[in-house]
Design an enzyme around this catalytic site. Structure first.
Site, PDB file in Angstrom:
ATOM      1  N   ASP A   6      -8.628   7.409  -2.388  1.00 57.51           N
ATOM      2  CA  ASP A   6      -9.386   6.771  -1.303  1.00 57.51           C
ATOM      3  C   ASP A   6     -10.392   7.733  -0.672  1.00 57.51           C
ATOM      4  OD1 ASP A   6      -7.910   4.352  -1.480  1.00 57.51           O
ATOM      5  OD2 ASP A   6      -6.286   5.247  -0.317  1.00 57.51           O
TER       6      ASP A   6
ATOM      7  N   ASP B 169      -7.140  -0.430   2.023  1.00 62.80           N
ATOM      8  CA  ASP B 169      -6.466  -0.223   0.748  1.00 62.80           C
ATOM      9  C   ASP B 169      -5.116  -0.945   0.833  1.00 62.80           C
ATOM     10  OD1 ASP B 169      -5.933   1.048  -1.820  1.00 62.80           O
ATOM     11  OD2 ASP B 169      -4.502   2.282  -0.717  1.00 62.80           O
TER      12      ASP B 169
END
Length: 756
Positions: free
Chosen positions: A645, A440
């Protein structure tokens, strides 16, 4: 120790039993199976190296103890009130067990060594005369005493296994030594019933085997104690007492007595006793023992502090927010311990092999004896006894049972020292196979907190601090996310906002207002155009260059004249570039995911050396990207720090959470990086590979030793070379193999991941 906390996800109580009488890997499967059959138990995992088993489920401890005893072993619940006490109890128990084994070994070898020297020196080990019968009868009775004093635990364990229709290491030792002693006593009492060549006694073999195996077990106990050092160090981080402020007085109390919202004072050089938030003072806090981050972290009012970290130079007062088993340190200890108890898939394979290995060995021993009896030379009976005894002794799978748990304990502990928390053995194994790593962007590759990165002065302005202070004064009244970064950047320089009049936020464009007698305007190019502010080509070029570097440029105007171009960006972490390069050098495909626009994503990806990235990805689509890579036969690692996430972290083969991120991300991940650095990824993978390599070495050494040793013990070399393996040598080799496995596992403690 029955842990009082509950597993929130399943609402299950965790119980830890201390097991007594487990001697080899085949015991593990029997104990786990017996516990899993208890109503209410959802899972039971035994750590053979520590001789403990963790049971999950809604069940009474009495039922668990009864189940273990029904399987032929002893179990008890520790009365320890804390992890520290539990480790102390285990250390004391191990020390007492070590001393007992050494005492028993001394007694056994005290008889066995003189007999062995007598035999090697050529002394007759046969019974022919009445005098010899008398002498050997006394020695046989002494040997029986040795079997009772030094080997009683083997025979009791074998009997319990027999009563439960199973077999284990004790069975092999008891059969081997018992057969040798019984045969020798038959020779003593009835020598004439046997051929002259078969009147050989093997009392020295019985005594030596028991002594050597006791020695091996003692050395194993001593060596395996070192594998708990990571847990001991973590527990040692927490001080025993805390200085709390009650009724305006400082009082020292045990940390167990600290309550939520207590005010705690910490002086320079002292450890933080519980988690909390600073309410007074400032200091640099050394969190290296928890996070692996070497640099002390500055803490001010409102900042969080964690138990176990060290206050370096200032005196602070903080409010306790987590105490007892809720502190971050307590959770870390619990996670490390649970991971050390868990089995990677390769370890479960060893358990399966061991379950079948003992019965197979017993069959091989019987077959070997029958072959010698039927086709062997005289004395056939003696040769049959020797070969069967040697097969039983050399095949004891002690080393096989230790191979995996010893390495896992050291590997997980080693990772914890580097600030990498591994949740379970499966993640430890799978991490070594990762071929693709998804990162990420925000908060993982970047800091996740926008900062002022550039202040380019224009039209005669020459004081950056003055410009930044005016901009912060204007933005102090704004709710825009970028406004906070302007104000915080000014505060870092010690610049305080001034009073603003006539403040107005111009939606989507910027803000304006008056500070003192200066009219200020701050915003994008569209705002400049609307307010007829002249922006020359040079300023536009500077702004475009900033934008190309993934920064957000804004124009700052004083009294109608452009004074500066200020850029705000989410900076890339200092070591992200080197960490990503390190992953790529290890042959890992690195992919970046972000919800940011494509231009920003491209700029960040280029800067850190990533060629493959996906921009403008919605939170719900991150998991889809993980699935896409998995369909390409990649073993996927996912690294993130935010709530969005969590689905991707859970779906990935191995999920890595940045420990500075949210609790949800950490709970969804298999591995947590306590420091924000991506070097933790490469460290975790390096430790995983080293641990798996160590496990394979142990399994290969233990299993090949057992498999290769059996044919030699059975006598395959005798027809060619006239060599028949002595049972004593088999006993020494078996003890040595266990010690070798433990020593090899402890080599991992010297392992250090290399940062490039």
């Amino acid at each position: 120790m029955q842990e009082t906390e509950m597993n929130a996800e399943n609402n299950l109580t965790l119980n830890e039993l201390i097991i007594e009488g487990a001697s080899c890997a085949s015991c593990v499967g029997k104990i786990e199976t017996a516990l899993k059959q208890v109503s209410g138990v959802s899972d039971a995992v035994m750590n053979f190296a520590q001789r403990t088993v963790t049971v999950e489920g809604n069940v009474t401890t009495e039922a668990l103890v009864k189940a273990v005893e029904g399987a032929g072993y002893n179990a008890r619940i520790s009365e320890a009130n804390s992890e520290d006490e539990l480790l102390d109890q285990k250390e004391q128990a191990d020390e007492a067990y070590y001393k007992r084994l050494m005492r028993e070994m001394t007694i056994a070898l005290g008889l066995g060594i003189p007999l062995m020297i007598y035999s090697v020196a050529g002394g007759p080990m046969t019974v022919d005369t009445t005098l010899e019968r008398g002498i050997w009868l006394v020695i046989g009775l002494l040997c029986a005493a040795v079997m009772y004093i030094s080997g009683k635990h083997f025979y009791v364990g074998a009997w319990k296994s027999f009563a439960n229709h199973s077999a284990n290491m004790d069975t092999l030792i008891a059969l081997g030594t018992g057969t040798a002693w019984l045969y020798s006593m038959v020779v003593v009492f009835f020598p004439l019933a046997l051929p002259e060549m078969a009147r050989h006694v093997y009392f020295e073999a019985t005594a030596m085997i028991i002594g050597l195996i006791d020695l091996g077990l003692a050395l194993e106990v001593k060596a395996r104690g070192r594998t708990s050092e990571a847990i001991k160090r973590l527990i040692g981080l927490q001080p025993k007492t805390a200085r709390v402020i009650r009724d305006n007085q400082d009082i020292d109390i045990s940390i167990e007595q600290v309550l939520l919202n207590d005010k705690v004072r910490v002086r320079p050089g002292e450890k933080i006793p519980v988690d909390g938030v600073v309410v007074f003072g400032q200091s640099a806090i050394d969190e290296s023992m928890l996070t692996g981050e070497p640099m002390p972290v500055e803490k001010h009012e409102g900042d969080e502090v964690v138990a176990g970290s060290i206050n370096k130079n200032g005196s602070i007062i903080f409010k306790a927010t987590h105490v007892g088993k809720d502190t971050a340190l307590a959770q870390i200890i619990k996670m490390v311990k649970r991971a050390q108890n868990s089995k990677p898939p390769i370890g479960r394979l060893a358990d399966v092999i061991s379950a079948y290995f003992v019965p197979v060995v017993m069959i091989v021993a019987v077959v070997s004896a029958l072959v010698w009896l039927n086709v062997g030379p005289e004395p056939a009976v003696a040769f049959a006894i020797v070969s069967a005894t040697t097969v039983l002794i050399i095949a004891c799978p002690c080393a096989l049972g230790l191979a995996t748990p010893m390495s896992v304990m050291v590997g997980v502990g080693k990772a914890a020292e580097a600030g990498v928390l591994i949740r379970n053995g499966e993640a430890l194994q799978t991490a070594s196979k990762i071929t693709a790593m998804i990162l990420d962007k925000t908060g993982t590759i970047t800091l996740g907190a926008p900062k002022v990165t550039n202040i380019h002065l224009i039209n005669g302005s020459d004081d950056e601090d003055e410009v930044l202070q005016l901009a912060a004064s204007l933005e102090a009244g704004s709710e825009h996310p970028l406004a906070l970064s302007i104000v915080e950047s000014a505060a870092e320089r010690g610049l305080m906002p001034e009073k603003v009049e006539n403040f107005a936020a111009i939606s989507g464009h910027g803000v304006e207002g008056v500070v003192g007698d200066l009219s200020l305007l701050f915003g994008n190019e569209k705002l400049m155009h609307d307010k007829n502010i002249t922006v020359d080509a040079a300023a536009v070029e500077i702004a475009q260059q900033m934008a190309a570097e993934a920064k957000t440029p804004m124009y700052f105007v004083i009294d109608g004249s452009l004074a500066a171009v200020i850029a705000v960006a989410d900076p890339i972490k200092e070591d992200s570039i080197s960490a990503i390069k390190r992953l790529q050098q290890n042959g890992i495909r690195v992919v970046m995911l972000t919800g940011d626009n494509r231009a920003t994503a491209a700029a960040v990806a280029k800067k850190v050396g990533i060629t493959e990235f996906f921009a403008e990805v919605l939170p719900e689509d991150k998991a889809k990207k993980v699935a896409e890579l998995q369909k390409q036969n990649e073993t996927v690692g996912m690294t993130g720090d935010g709530i969005n996430d969590a689905p991707a972290l859970a779906l990935a083969d191995v999920g890595f959470a940045i420990g500075t991120g949210t609790d949800v991300a950490i709970e969804s991940a298999d591995i947590t990086l306590m420091r924000g650095s991506l070097h933790g990824l490469a460290d975790a993978i390096a430790v995983s590979k080293a641990t798996l390599r160590n496990i394979k070495q142990n399994l290969f050494g233990a299993f090949i030793y057992n498999v290769a040793g059996v044919p030699f013990a059975a006598g395959v070399l005798y027809p060619i070379f006239g060599i028949l393996l002595n049972p004593v040598i088999a006993g020494a080799a078996m003890a040595l193999s266990s010690l070798t496995v433990v020593s090899n596992a402890n080599r991992l403690r010297l392992f250090k991941p290399q940062e490039h």
